[in-house]
Design an enzyme around this catalytic site. Structure first.
Site, mmCIF file in Angstrom:
data_model
loop_
_atom_site.group_PDB
_atom_site.id
_atom_site.type_symbol
_atom_site.label_atom_id
_atom_site.label_comp_id
_atom_site.label_asym_id
_atom_site.label_seq_id
_atom_site.Cartn_x
_atom_site.Cartn_y
_atom_site.Cartn_z
ATOM 1 N N TRP A 111 21.099 -1.373 8.810
ATOM 2 C CA TRP A 111 20.636 -2.623 8.212
ATOM 3 C C TRP A 111 20.722 -2.397 6.767
ATOM 4 O O TRP A 111 20.207 -1.279 6.226
ATOM 5 C CB TRP A 111 19.262 -2.588 8.826
ATOM 6 C CG TRP A 111 18.475 -3.660 7.838
ATOM 7 C CD1 TRP A 111 17.810 -3.319 6.875
ATOM 8 C CD2 TRP A 111 18.132 -5.051 8.169
ATOM 9 N NE1 TRP A 111 17.144 -4.267 6.111
ATOM 10 C CE2 TRP A 111 17.209 -5.564 6.908
ATOM 11 C CE3 TRP A 111 18.390 -5.844 9.064
ATOM 12 C CZ2 TRP A 111 16.872 -6.532 7.020
ATOM 13 C CZ3 TRP A 111 18.055 -6.971 9.048
ATOM 14 C CH2 TRP A 111 17.017 -7.560 8.059
ATOM 15 N N ASP A 124 17.670 -5.912 0.186
ATOM 16 C CA ASP A 124 17.832 -6.216 -1.290
ATOM 17 C C ASP A 124 18.846 -5.119 -2.117
ATOM 18 O O ASP A 124 18.510 -3.970 -1.773
ATOM 19 C CB ASP A 124 16.400 -5.992 -1.898
ATOM 20 C CG ASP A 124 15.458 -6.782 -1.243
ATOM 21 O OD1 ASP A 124 15.570 -7.218 -0.291
ATOM 22 O OD2 ASP A 124 14.164 -6.335 -1.753
ATOM 23 N N PHE A 145 10.686 1.263 -1.016
ATOM 24 C CA PHE A 145 10.899 -0.314 -1.245
ATOM 25 C C PHE A 145 11.721 -0.459 -2.568
ATOM 26 O O PHE A 145 12.362 0.411 -3.269
ATOM 27 C CB PHE A 145 9.623 -0.904 -1.197
ATOM 28 C CG PHE A 145 9.211 -1.445 0.262
ATOM 29 C CD1 PHE A 145 9.526 -0.444 1.356
ATOM 30 C CD2 PHE A 145 8.205 -2.425 0.476
ATOM 31 C CE1 PHE A 145 8.985 -0.872 2.473
ATOM 32 C CE2 PHE A 145 7.693 -2.717 1.469
ATOM 33 C CZ PHE A 145 8.345 -2.072 2.781
ATOM 34 N N ASP A 174 8.539 -3.946 -6.113
ATOM 35 C CA ASP A 174 9.836 -4.142 -6.669
ATOM 36 C C ASP A 174 9.975 -4.102 -7.953
ATOM 37 O O ASP A 174 10.374 -5.020 -9.120
ATOM 38 C CB ASP A 174 10.089 -5.751 -6.291
ATOM 39 C CG ASP A 174 9.985 -5.858 -4.824
ATOM 40 O OD1 ASP A 174 9.991 -4.734 -4.115
ATOM 41 O OD2 ASP A 174 9.943 -6.836 -4.381
ATOM 42 N N GLU A 198 8.265 -11.739 -5.023
ATOM 43 C CA GLU A 198 8.977 -10.588 -4.944
ATOM 44 C C GLU A 198 10.153 -10.634 -6.019
ATOM 45 O O GLU A 198 10.635 -11.632 -6.455
ATOM 46 C CB GLU A 198 9.713 -10.478 -3.416
ATOM 47 C CG GLU A 198 8.583 -10.423 -2.196
ATOM 48 C CD GLU A 198 9.246 -10.092 -0.884
ATOM 49 O OE1 GLU A 198 10.228 -10.852 -0.586
ATOM 50 O OE2 GLU A 198 8.528 -9.389 -0.037
HETATM 51 C C1 FRU Z 1 12.364 -8.361 -0.414
HETATM 52 C C2 FRU Z 1 11.582 -7.165 0.021
HETATM 53 C C3 FRU Z 1 11.074 -6.564 -1.198
HETATM 54 C C4 FRU Z 1 10.650 -5.074 -0.441
HETATM 55 C C5 FRU Z 1 11.685 -4.988 0.519
HETATM 56 C C6 FRU Z 1 11.376 -4.001 1.655
HETATM 57 O O1 FRU Z 1 13.315 -8.764 0.394
HETATM 58 O O2 FRU Z 1 10.507 -7.615 0.878
HETATM 59 O O3 FRU Z 1 9.840 -7.157 -1.716
HETATM 60 O O4 FRU Z 1 10.429 -4.194 -1.720
HETATM 61 O O5 FRU Z 1 12.212 -6.162 0.832
HETATM 62 O O6 FRU Z 1 12.603 -3.615 2.401
#
Ligand code: FRU
Length: 487
Positions: free
Chosen positions: A58, A61, A116, A179, A232
């Site tokens: 999978w 981002d 993340f 993020d 985000e």
């Molecule tokens: C956005 C998100 C981010 C986070 C990541 C986790 O798609 O939700 O905010 O860091 O994906 O995989």
């Protein structure tokens, strides 16, 4: 005596750190061994040829998009062990031209923290990643998010900083604090981080640092008035004399044609001052791409231009490819320009390097079918006073879509059937043609000079067949495109 104790403590900390580093090395080796052992099992039927996707497993981002030692690096949220979201790693690809990509070893693996989304900056010979360490908790608020950094001197192996986290909470203590998108300006690093207010409205926070380790909180640079519960993946950059705040707000309600995806990605144009740390919006939030599958975009600078890439999917959507051992992809990299009150997105010039054979140049009368391969580029134009429509389908069935120009409404429509429509008004600034990129399971439609762009996944079976279902003759040029992402 005291000195002895200090030395012992130092030796102990070094030992713990070396053990942790060895463990990470072993984890990365086992991820890579797993990928190697599984990638041959992938069912290729929907596998993209010139879009980045994970070798197995999978992805979501894009992260850490940067230029380092003569190559562009792009990382992505990665869970190798299944084609659903899981404990986040950072996968890694690199390219010299942003079109041909190669895989590099997984860059970050989760330990007590999941890795993340985040970004990268370059300091001399060192690449520094900044990301959110996400830790699940057994009780409310269920998770804690803080900011981490990791270093690399070769762009391949990354060492997490032993003093992590470098920012240990949001000013209001919100558990949603993620993020980080960092950049350097003058003598400082700056970072924007997505978060929310106490009453659950999205906000973007700004910090600065001289060393990426010690951060000073500066300001809230954007805050939702109540239409989004979380911002985000923020990104702030200067473009053509303005500042653009790009972000992915969650929870915006649909309004007519707008905000029809579960979450949005868009931007606010404004001005920003490095003296007052204020961002003053001049144009309200607008979506940046009008397709079904586009989220969490991130930009970097490439040869003086601002380029963008996004996750070519959307949360909580069915993904037929997941049955095949992989899930998720990146959009094509696009060049951004500011034209009036809007950003335009254009395919990179280097995309023409992928043109393999010319499949057709000429006119396409009504009802005429064009048999293309699995990966093609199509340039189409017609008389905008009349309707234009192309039907896209697979030679062996599967899903269909229609791309339409409706002169009465002035809208371009991407229709995946059964009312699954995305549409927006288009006024061409100069070029009146469409440039359409078809990969095995994706469509990217660039209208004119990129005033309007749609990115949508579609799952036809077999090769592409495009039919002119408009009432008029169209002009078309079609190329087959080469692979640019290895299997
Ligand atoms: C956005 C998100 C981010 C986070 C990541 C986790 O798609 O939700 O905010 O860091 O994906 O995989």
């Amino acid at each position: 005596m005291v000195l002895d104790k200090v030395l012992w403590l130092f030796a102990f900390v070094t030992l713990v750190y070396c053990k942790a580093a060895r463990q990470i090395e072993q984890d990365i080796q086992s991820v890579e061994a797993y990928i190697d052992s599984k990638k041959g099992d992938i069912n290729q039927r929907y596998r993209l040829r010139y879009h980045i996707a994970a070798p197995v497993g999978w992805i979501n981002d894009p992260n850490g998009f940067t230029y380092y030692k003569n190559e562009f690096h792009l990382f992505y949220q990665y869970y190798p062990y299944d084609s659903v979201w899981g404990p986040m790693h950072w996968g890694h690809v690199a390219s010299r031209d942003l079109v041909h990509w190669k895989y590099l070893p997984t860059a970050l693996v989760p330990e007590k923290e999941q890795c993340f989304s985040g970004s990268a900056v370059v300091d001399g010979d060192t690449m520094i990643l900044m990301y959110t360490g996400h830790v699940n908790l057994d009780t409310e608020p269920w998770a804690n998010e803080t900011q981490y950094i990791a270093y690399s001197d070769d762009g391949i192996t990354f060492h997490k900083y032993e003093g992590n986290p470098v920012i240990s909470s949001a000013p209001n203590g919100s558990p949603d604090f993620r993020d980080p998108k960092a950049w350097k300006y003058g003598d400082h690093y700056y970072v924007v981080i997505g978060s929310k207010t106490d009453d659950k409205r999205g906000q973007v926070l700004l910090y600065r640092s001289t060393d990426m380790k010690n951060w000073e909180y500066l300001n809230v640079i954007a805050e939702s008035k109540g239409d989004s519960y979380m911002y985000e993946c923020p990104d702030l950059f200067e473009l053509d004399g303005k500042f653009v705040l790009l972000m992915s707000p969650q929870g915006m309600e649909p309004q007519g044609d707008r905000y029809k995806n579960l979450h949005q990605t868009g931007y606010i144009i404004g001005s920003f001052s490095y003296d007052t740390f204020e961002f003053v919006p001049e144009v309200d939030f607008q979506e940046i791409d009008f397709g079904h599958d586009f989220y969490a975009a991130q930009t970097t600078e490439a040869y003086g231009a601002r380029v963008l890439v996004a996750w070519f999917n959307m949360w909580e959507q069915p993904r037929p490819e997941a049955e095949d051992g992989w899930a998720g992809a990146m959009t094509l990299v696009r060049e951004l320009r500011l034209v009036g009150d809007r950003l335009t997105m254009r395919p990179l010039d280097a995309m023409t390097l992928l043109r393999d054979e010319i499949e057709m140049v000429g006119i396409l009368p009504p009802q005429q079918k064009l048999h293309l391969g699995k990966a093609s580029e199509l340039i189409v134009s017609g008389d905008l006073k009349e309707k234009i429509e192309l039907q896209l389908e697979g030679s062996a069935g599967g899903e269909k879509a229609w791309l339409r120009w409706e002169p009465d409404t002035g809208k371009v429509v991407v229709d995946r059937g059964s009312g699954d429509i995305r549409q927006v008004e288009w006024s061409p600034s100069s070029t009146e043609s469409w440039r359409i990129f078809l990969d095995v399971s994706s469509i990217e439609l660039f209208c004119g000079e990129g005033e309007v762009v749609f990115s949508s996944r579609l799952f036809p079976e077999g090769e592409w067949i495009v039919t002119n279902t408009s009432p008029q003759i169209l002009h078309a040029t079609a190329y087959s495109l080469a692979w640019s992402v290895p299997l």
